[in-house]
Design an enzyme around this catalytic site. Structure first.
Site, PDB file in Angstrom:
ATOM      1  N   HIS A   1       1.004  -1.324  -0.214  1.00 50.67           N
ATOM      2  CA  HIS A   1       0.154  -0.337   0.069  1.00 50.67           C
ATOM      3  C   HIS A   1       0.868   1.146   0.140  1.00 50.67           C
ATOM      4  O   HIS A   1       0.448   1.992   0.107  1.00 50.67           O
ATOM      5  CB  HIS A   1      -0.924  -0.188   1.452  1.00 50.67           C
ATOM      6  CG  HIS A   1      -1.906  -0.701   0.884  1.00 50.67           C
ATOM      7  ND1 HIS A   1      -2.732  -0.743   0.455  1.00 50.67           N
ATOM      8  CD2 HIS A   1      -1.814  -2.650   2.056  1.00 50.67           C
ATOM      9  CE1 HIS A   1      -3.666  -2.063   0.521  1.00 50.67           C
ATOM     10  NE2 HIS A   1      -3.089  -2.768   0.974  1.00 50.67           N
TER      11      HIS A   1
ATOM     12  N   ASP B   1       3.276   9.002  -1.648  1.00 50.38           N
ATOM     13  CA  ASP B   1       2.190   8.635  -1.636  1.00 50.38           C
ATOM     14  C   ASP B   1       2.235   7.239  -2.323  1.00 50.38           C
ATOM     15  O   ASP B   1       2.068   7.002  -3.603  1.00 50.38           O
ATOM     16  CB  ASP B   1       1.119   9.649  -1.124  1.00 50.38           C
ATOM     17  CG  ASP B   1      -0.095   9.280  -0.395  1.00 50.38           C
ATOM     18  OD1 ASP B   1       0.113   7.630   0.297  1.00 50.38           O
ATOM     19  OD2 ASP B   1      -0.517   9.915   0.658  1.00 50.38           O
TER      20      ASP B   1
END
Length: 465
Positions: free
Chosen positions: A157, A364
Site C-alpha cells: 500500500h 504516497d
C-alpha cells in the site's frame, strides 16, 4: 477455495452498526471476508509481558477477526523500529530519516515468524491468503517454511523505491527474495511495479515475461491495481444528516470565505510543511485574497513514539503559529490547524463545503483523500482538487486535478489562485472526468481484480528447503 484469510499488522474489527468511522481499506477487506467467509488475522494493538500466541476471536458485522498480543520489545523493534523507522522512510524516499539497526531487523523477522506460527493452524488446505503491506514482507516465506502450499497474495500500500534507493537497505536482496514466495503481488501504480521489477531484474537476475516475474524456479504474478473508495457510499455519506450538519457548520464559520481543506495523518511524507509554505506564498503574492479564504488542516497524530513524528508535529505547530501571527486579523485566522480525526460522514460534509481540496504528499502509494474529496462534491457546483504529481492517485486523478510539484511553493500558490478563479463550467468538467474514474475503479473493482488473480489456478511449487 473455501475461505479467504487476510493478514495485516492491525485488524480493523467491523461493528454491527454503521458508524461511518471505518477507513476505505477496512471496508474493502471486510466486504471480501463476508463474501468468502474468511478470517482477518493480525496484531491486537495490545502488549503482554510474554508472547503466548493466544488468539482472541471476535465476530461482528459478519466478519471474524483473530488477534494476538505482542511483547513490548516486539512493538519497539518490529513496529516502531524496522517498519516505521527503517522501511517507511526509505520507501518514501527519505533515506535521511531511515535508521538501520540489527535489533530492528531481528525483531521484524521474529514477529513475522510468530505471526506465521500462530496463524498456520487456522489455515485450511483450500484457503487463499491475502497479506497486506510492508509490515509483513517475509510472512509468505515464513508460511512456506511451515509447509503452507496455499495460494498466497501480497499487496503493498506504499510506494516501492527506485533500485538505487533500495540498495541502501542492508540485506535488500533478501527482503526482495521473500516476495517470490507469493503467487501474486499487487502495487497501486505501474511506477511502483516497475521499480520492484527493476531491482529484481538488475540486482538479482530475475526475468519478466508478461506479468510473470521469474527468479530461478520461482515465479510470481505482478500487477498494478490502484485501490479506490466506495464512491457511491461516500457520495451518499456526504448527504447524511451528520454530513449536512458538518457542511452547515463549516459554511457558517466561513462567513462567506472560501475554504481550502487538507486532511492527512500527521506524517512527514504528506508534505504538510511544504503545503503551509505554499499557502504562505499565496498569501504573500495575493494580498487581495487575504481574509477571503482560509486553510483548514486536519492532521491527527500518529506514531508518537517515533522521533521524526514528534519533530514534524513541532515544526507544523511552529509554522502555523508563525503564519497566523504574521497574517491574522481580529476577525480572520488564515490557518485552522487541528490535531484530531473525524468520522467519515463529518469529513464528507467538510469536503463538500471546501472550494479546494489540497492534497500535497511528497510521496504516497495512493492517497484516498483525493478520491473522497471528489466523491463528496456537489455535481452542480464542485470544488477543485489540487494534487501532488507524486501521489499514486495522480495517475488516475490527473484527468481533472491541478497537478503540482509539492516541493515548489510557487506552484502551490499558482494552483490555489487558479482554483479560486476557475469558472463553474470548467470545475464541473474536471470533476466529472475524475468522478467517472472514482466510480469505475472503485474499491470493489480493486478487491475483485486482486482476488480474481489470487484465486486462479495454483502454481506448482517446490517444497521449502
Amino acid at each position: 477455495m473455501s475461505r479467504l484469510i487476510i493478514i495485516s499488522n492491525r485488524v480493523s474489527a467491523p461493528t454491527d452498526s454503521h458508524s461511518g468511522a471505518q477507513g476505505g481499506l477496512a471496508v474493502a477487506l471486510s466486504a471480501a471476508l463476508r463474501e468468502y467467509k474468511g478470517i482477518w488475522f493480525g496484531w491486537s494493538g495490545e502488549t503482554v509481558d510474554q508472547f503466548t500466541g493466544h488468539i482472541n476471536f471476535q465476530r461482528a458485522g459478519g466478519v471474524t477477526t483473530a488477534t494476538v498480543d505482542l511483547e513490548e520489545q516486539d512493538v519497539e523493534e518490529y513496529y516502531n523500529g524496522y517498519a516505521n523507522r527503517t522501511l517507511w522512510p526509505l520507501f518514501h524516499y527519505r533515506i535521511d530519516l531511515a535508521e538501520y539497526e540489527r535489533d530492528f531487523a531481528g525483531g521484524y523477522s521474529r514477529v513475522n515468524d510468530r505471526f506465521a506460527a500462530t496463524v498456520r493452524p487456522l489455515i485450511e488446505p483450500d484457503d487463499a491468503i491475502w497479506i497486506q503491506d510492508y509490515h509483513m514482507f517475509p510472512l509468505g516465506s515464513a508460511l512456506r517454511e511451515r509447509g503452507c502450499q496455499n495460494r498466497i497474495g501480497f499487496f503493498l500500500h506504499i510506494p516501492w523505491p527506485p533500485r538505487r534507493l533500495l540498495a541502501v537497505l542492508p540485506e535488500a536482496a533478501a527482503l526482495v527474495g521473500h516476495l517470490f514466495a507469493y503467487d501474486v503481488i499487487g502495487f497501486h501504480t505501474q511506477e511502483w511495479l516497475d521499480s520492484f521489477c527493476d531491482y529484481a531484474i538488475d540486482e538479482m537476475g530475475a526475468v519478466l515475461d508478461g506479468d510473470q516475474l521469474r527468479l530461478g524456479d520461482r515465479s510470481v504474478q505482478v500487477m498494478a491495481n490502484p485501490i479506490g473508495i466506495d464512491a457511491k457510499e461516500f457520495a451518499e455519506a456526504s448527504r447524511t444528516p451528520t454530513a449536512r450538519l458538518a457542511y452547515r457548520r463549516m459554511r457558517d464559520s466561513a462567513v462567506g470565505r472560501d475554504l481550502i481543506v487538507g486532511v492527512d495523518r500527521l506524517d512527514y511524507s504528506k508534505g504538510l510543511e511544504e503545503r503551509f509554505l505554499g499557502y504562505e506564498r499565496f498569501l504573500q503574492e495575493h494580498p487581495e485574497e487575504r481574509k477571503e479564504v482560509f486553510l483548514l488542516q486536519i492532521a491527527p497524530p500518529s506514531r508518537g513514539a517515533v522521533g521524526s513524528y514528534q519533530k514534524i508535529r513541532a515544526t507544523l505547530e511552529g509554522l502555523s503559529g508563525r503564519i497566523n501571527g504574521a497574517y491574522a486579523d481580529t476577525d480572520w485566522v488564515p490557518i485552522r490547524y487541528v490535531n484530531q480525526g473525524y468520522p467519515r460522514e463529518q469529513l464528507a460534509g467538510i469536503y463538500r463545503a471546501a472550494k479546494i481540496g489540497l492534497v500535497t504528499p511528497l510521496r504516497d502509494g495512493m492517497n484516498l483523500v483525493a478520491k473522497e474529496y471528489v466523491a463528496a462534491q456537489d455535481p452542480e457546483d464542485p470544488g477543485v482538487l489540487i494534487l501532488s504529481r507524486f501521489a499514486g492517485a495522480a495517475a488516475q486523478m490527473g484527468v481533472g486535478a491541478i497537478l503540482i510539484n509539492p516541493y515548489s511553493a510557487e506552484e502551490i500558490s499558482d494552483a490555489i489562485i487558479a482554483a479560486l478563479k476557475m469558472p463553474r463550467f470548467e470545475r464541473v468538467e474536471r470533476w466529472r472526468a475524475m468522478m467517472d474514474n472514482v466510480e469505475a475503479e472503485d474499491v470493489v473493482w480493486w478487491r475483485k481484480r486482486f482476488t480474481d488473480a489470487l484465486i486462479g489456478e495454483p502454481a506448482t511449487r517446490q517444497p521449502a528447503d
